[in-house]
Motif scaffolding. Sequence first.
Motif, PDB file in Angstrom:
ATOM      1  N   THR A 214     -74.224 -10.955 -30.736  1.00  0.00           N
ATOM      2  CA  THR A 214     -73.732  -9.615 -31.027  1.00  0.00           C
ATOM      3  C   THR A 214     -74.322  -9.143 -32.348  1.00  0.00           C
ATOM      4  OG1 THR A 214     -71.831 -10.411 -32.290  1.00  0.00           O
ATOM      5  CG2 THR A 214     -71.515 -10.139 -29.897  1.00  0.00           C
ATOM      6  N   ALA A 215     -74.216  -7.849 -32.588  1.00  0.00           N
ATOM      7  CA  ALA A 215     -74.669  -7.309 -33.862  1.00  0.00           C
ATOM      8  C   ALA A 215     -73.884  -7.933 -35.008  1.00  0.00           C
ATOM      9  CB  ALA A 215     -74.509  -5.792 -33.873  1.00  0.00           C
ATOM     10  N   THR A 216     -72.591  -8.106 -34.805  1.00  0.00           N
ATOM     11  CA  THR A 216     -71.755  -8.718 -35.844  1.00  0.00           C
ATOM     12  C   THR A 216     -72.215 -10.133 -36.156  1.00  0.00           C
ATOM     13  OG1 THR A 216     -69.840  -7.382 -35.250  1.00  0.00           O
ATOM     14  CG2 THR A 216     -69.412  -9.456 -36.383  1.00  0.00           C
ATOM     15  N   ALA A 217     -72.533 -10.901 -35.137  1.00  0.00           N
ATOM     16  CA  ALA A 217     -72.964 -12.283 -35.348  1.00  0.00           C
ATOM     17  C   ALA A 217     -74.282 -12.342 -36.118  1.00  0.00           C
ATOM     18  CB  ALA A 217     -73.103 -12.993 -34.010  1.00  0.00           C
ATOM     19  N   ILE A 218     -75.195 -11.445 -35.767  1.00  0.00           N
ATOM     20  CA  ILE A 218     -76.493 -11.419 -36.471  1.00  0.00           C
ATOM     21  C   ILE A 218     -76.283 -11.061 -37.940  1.00  0.00           C
ATOM     22  CG2 ILE A 218     -78.693 -10.197 -36.648  1.00  0.00           C
ATOM     23  CD1 ILE A 218     -78.561  -9.906 -33.554  1.00  0.00           C
ATOM     24  N   LEU A 219     -75.475 -10.045 -38.180  1.00  0.00           N
ATOM     25  CA  LEU A 219     -75.214  -9.627 -39.561  1.00  0.00           C
ATOM     26  C   LEU A 219     -74.472 -10.709 -40.335  1.00  0.00           C
ATOM     27  CD1 LEU A 219     -74.277  -5.927 -38.817  1.00  0.00           C
ATOM     28  CD2 LEU A 219     -76.261  -6.689 -40.132  1.00  0.00           C
ATOM     29  N   LYS A 220     -73.550 -11.397 -39.648  1.00  0.00           N
ATOM     30  CA  LYS A 220     -72.831 -12.486 -40.320  1.00  0.00           C
ATOM     31  C   LYS A 220     -73.794 -13.594 -40.715  1.00  0.00           C
ATOM     32  CE  LYS A 220     -68.869 -15.603 -39.942  1.00  0.00           C
ATOM     33  NZ  LYS A 220     -69.581 -16.743 -40.543  1.00  0.00           N
ATOM     34  N   ALA A 221     -74.701 -13.951 -39.807  1.00  0.00           N
ATOM     35  CA  ALA A 221     -75.682 -14.996 -40.122  1.00  0.00           C
ATOM     36  C   ALA A 221     -76.551 -14.583 -41.310  1.00  0.00           C
ATOM     37  CB  ALA A 221     -76.545 -15.275 -38.896  1.00  0.00           C
ATOM     38  N   HIS A 222     -76.883 -13.301 -41.333  1.00  0.00           N
ATOM     39  CA  HIS A 222     -77.723 -12.799 -42.428  1.00  0.00           C
ATOM     40  C   HIS A 222     -76.973 -12.875 -43.755  1.00  0.00           C
ATOM     41  CE1 HIS A 222     -80.860 -10.666 -44.457  1.00  0.00           C
ATOM     42  NE2 HIS A 222     -80.142  -9.556 -44.649  1.00  0.00           N
ATOM     43  N   PHE A 223     -75.761 -12.378 -43.793  1.00  0.00           N
ATOM     44  CA  PHE A 223     -75.030 -12.330 -45.065  1.00  0.00           C
ATOM     45  C   PHE A 223     -74.426 -13.682 -45.437  1.00  0.00           C
ATOM     46  CE2 PHE A 223     -75.293  -7.770 -44.182  1.00  0.00           C
ATOM     47  CZ  PHE A 223     -75.738  -7.329 -45.419  1.00  0.00           C
TER      48      PHE A 223
END
Length: 951
Positions: free
Chosen positions: A811-820
Amino acid sequence: MTSSATPSANPLRALAKAHQSPWLDFIRRSFVEDGSLARLVQDDDIRGVTSSPAIFQKAMGEGTEYDAQMRDILTHEIVSPGVLYEKLAVTDIKAAAHVLTPVYEQAHGKDGFVSLEVSPYLARDLEGTTHEAARLWADVAEPNLMVKIPATPESIPAIRASIAAGINVNVTLIFSLNAYKNVVDAWLSGLEDLKAKGGDLSHVASVASFFVSRIDNKIDAEIDRRVAAGDENAATLKALRGKVAIANAKMAYVYWQEIMQTPRWKALEDAGAQTQRLLWASTGTKDKAYSDVLYVDSLIGPQTVNTLPPATMDAFRDHGIVAETLGTDIANARQVMEDTQRLGLDLQGITKTLVDEGVQSFADAFDGLLGSVAAKQATLLGDKLTTLKTSLPADFQEAVNKGLNAWRKDGSIRRLWAKDASVWTNGPEAKWLNWLNTVDDRLNHIGDLEAFQAEVKARGFHQVLLMGMGGSSLGPEVLAMTFGKHEGFGHLYVLDSTDPQQVAAFEKKIDPHHTLFIVASKSGSTLEPNIMLAYFQDLAKRALKEKAGSHFVAITDPGSKLETYAKAEGFWKIFAGDPQIGGRYSVLSNFGMVPAAAAGVPLRLFLEDALRGVRMCDGSVPPASNPGVLLGTIMGVAATQFGRDKLTIIATPQIMDFGAWMEQLIAESTGKHGKGIIPIDDETLGGPKRYGKDRLFVYLRLATEHRHEQDEAISTLIDAGQPVITINFHNKRQIAQEFFRWEIATAVAGAFLNIDPFDQPDVESTKIETRKLMEAYEKTGKLPAEEPFAEHGPLVFFADQANAATLKGNTATAILKAHFDRVKAGDYVGLLAYIERNRETLEWIQHVRLHVRDAKTIATAAEFGPRFLHSTGQAYKGGPNTGVFLQITADDARDLPVPGTGYSFGVVKAAQARGDFDVLAERKRRALRVHIKGNLKEGLAALASALHDAL
């Protein structure tokens, strides 16, 4: 200082019988004005006065006796503390010279002198010493002045040149016979040079100041050390205590007597030359075991001078014994010198050390003097200057003090003003330092700017549109945002974007019939201003036909492509930039002042305010008193010693846009080679728990605004132990002073970082990648294809292979979480948005950055592209690898063609975003790009929601 002895019983007056002149080693304004000096001349036959930085420091640094003249000077002139000191000193010297004029006349120009020292900073500078001696001679313009020049090896030729120019010279800091011989040769050679060109030798006086007591201080200390260590020659050594300095002086006198018998001197004497008298200096007794008049009683002889500090003068008046002692017991003096050498007391080494120490002590005293003058000047100017207050933890303050002292000892601020590249990397820095002089230069040419301003007003423009990037736009934007619209002038708009929506928004704000267009580009070949010019010139030509050129002004360096183009197109005005001023240091040059003129800013008042800042940051102001050096040292120490490399800028509302200009100056100047200071602008203040240990806070505060809501928050940060610098503005126009202070400070911080603060290698890297993409577009009609690694609704994710491998998620949230999740303590997050910059998007990016800050307790930067590429983009790529970046791009709701090309603004912006991202990836930065498809507002909402969940 008293004068109680009767003339017949006064040893000071009796020195005349021995043909020795007593001079006073002291000067003070009140002492001259109240008649004390005149009484000493009358009662004690004092026949001269010497001054020094230490003497002036006590006089000017204490009390109020100089305040009236200071106020008068500062009312009519804008001067540096160095110039202010000199004006005060010259006044004192002239006054003392007038008191001694009867002595000078009675002695037929052979006595009655007052000495003034060339700057101690020039002791190792032949050219500087020669120039300053001539300047002081002209400024004082009194025949009984003596200019003091030190007997350093570097200044010996300056002594000759000054004598040859007909200048009276007091040669100081002579400790050894060899040095004295060099002085004598320089004096004789100077007289010969003057004679050869037909000059009058009879009016050129000179003394050679031979220092006495300091030699015994050194020798006696070495004797005591060796005796205490059980030296086998202890008895002989002890017998030399207190004798070497006098013996050394007597040997100098013997040499003088020999010189007086030479054909070389006789020829000059026949031509009317005066002899160069030996002057005994440093005659106060330091060792209490010796007579307090030892170095007066023992050195009385014809054709000599003894310069006496007040206490020694009083002592000699009270119990001095007048007898010709200088020429007596020469054999014993020779024996003392032989014993000194035989016993290895290293007089030669000691005298060399004494010269070095003398140079340093005079410079130290001058630092103290100028620091005192600077402090008094700042007090007297009051609200005419911005004020800086520091609130630093004790260990931080201690490190700053050490840094300031290192800069003082190295003379670094004077070297900076001398455009000496060794302050930084000894590279090409010197060719980028004309910003130091640009305020003076613009004031010297203010007539041209004021005439332009008057013409702009007469033509009645309703709008002024400036097109530029980085240094060409951010300074003018500060002026526009800070001062607003001026009566009788058009509103100043600043366009620094290739976003087609942004360009279209500015198009709607103007009417070509009533708009003055200013295009600003140093090189004249920068992509963004060139395509903005193409667009708005096309618009103007369609509206104004052949009159379009009369609505255009160019600011560019001489010989640029833009200058050639502007001439060909019949532009109304072309203003020259200075090729030796980089863009981010150019706000006080034509790149800032021409837009200021067009907008109606009161130019002379603005530049005079700037000049006050220039003068207080002058090379004459010691680091601890120098506002620019102090600020730069704090920045440099914070970044290099305490890991506090996130300079967080807080500003009260009316001056808050200043931070955007500061961002570029600091980031582009310092962020390179893995080092740097990361400016954090416009990040709304939070409580102490929101910040780690990597921050240095700068609070820009306009005092005339009502009570600031930031005041309490800043106090809380200080109480929590965060380092805070508070700069108070007393009116908005003082932003001119701060432009210059921050330029100096950034240059100083660059020295602490050991980088060149005037290049921007990584900005060029992004330009190269953008150019490659544009060339591909021009060949194929489209940008090279790229593949996202994920797509979720309106959000499409891109990254290079290395970054993409770590950003797994369904998900977009998962990608952003991995990034941050990659964010660590001491990092910062950069939100890089290639979208239109307007109220809605500014509110969006502020909301997101604060959410990131509060969730991660790290610094955040919120930037709009391509604007930031010419600003903070340098530090993001070349600075420390502590940034975690989220680049945001979007479909353009509309696009605009660039006239005369086969591409559009949207294509240029897309190429810039991709070029930017490619360089971030190449530099192994933690970077993720999210592209918004479709409606921007909806896409931003979706991204904000996903970010909220991810954090």
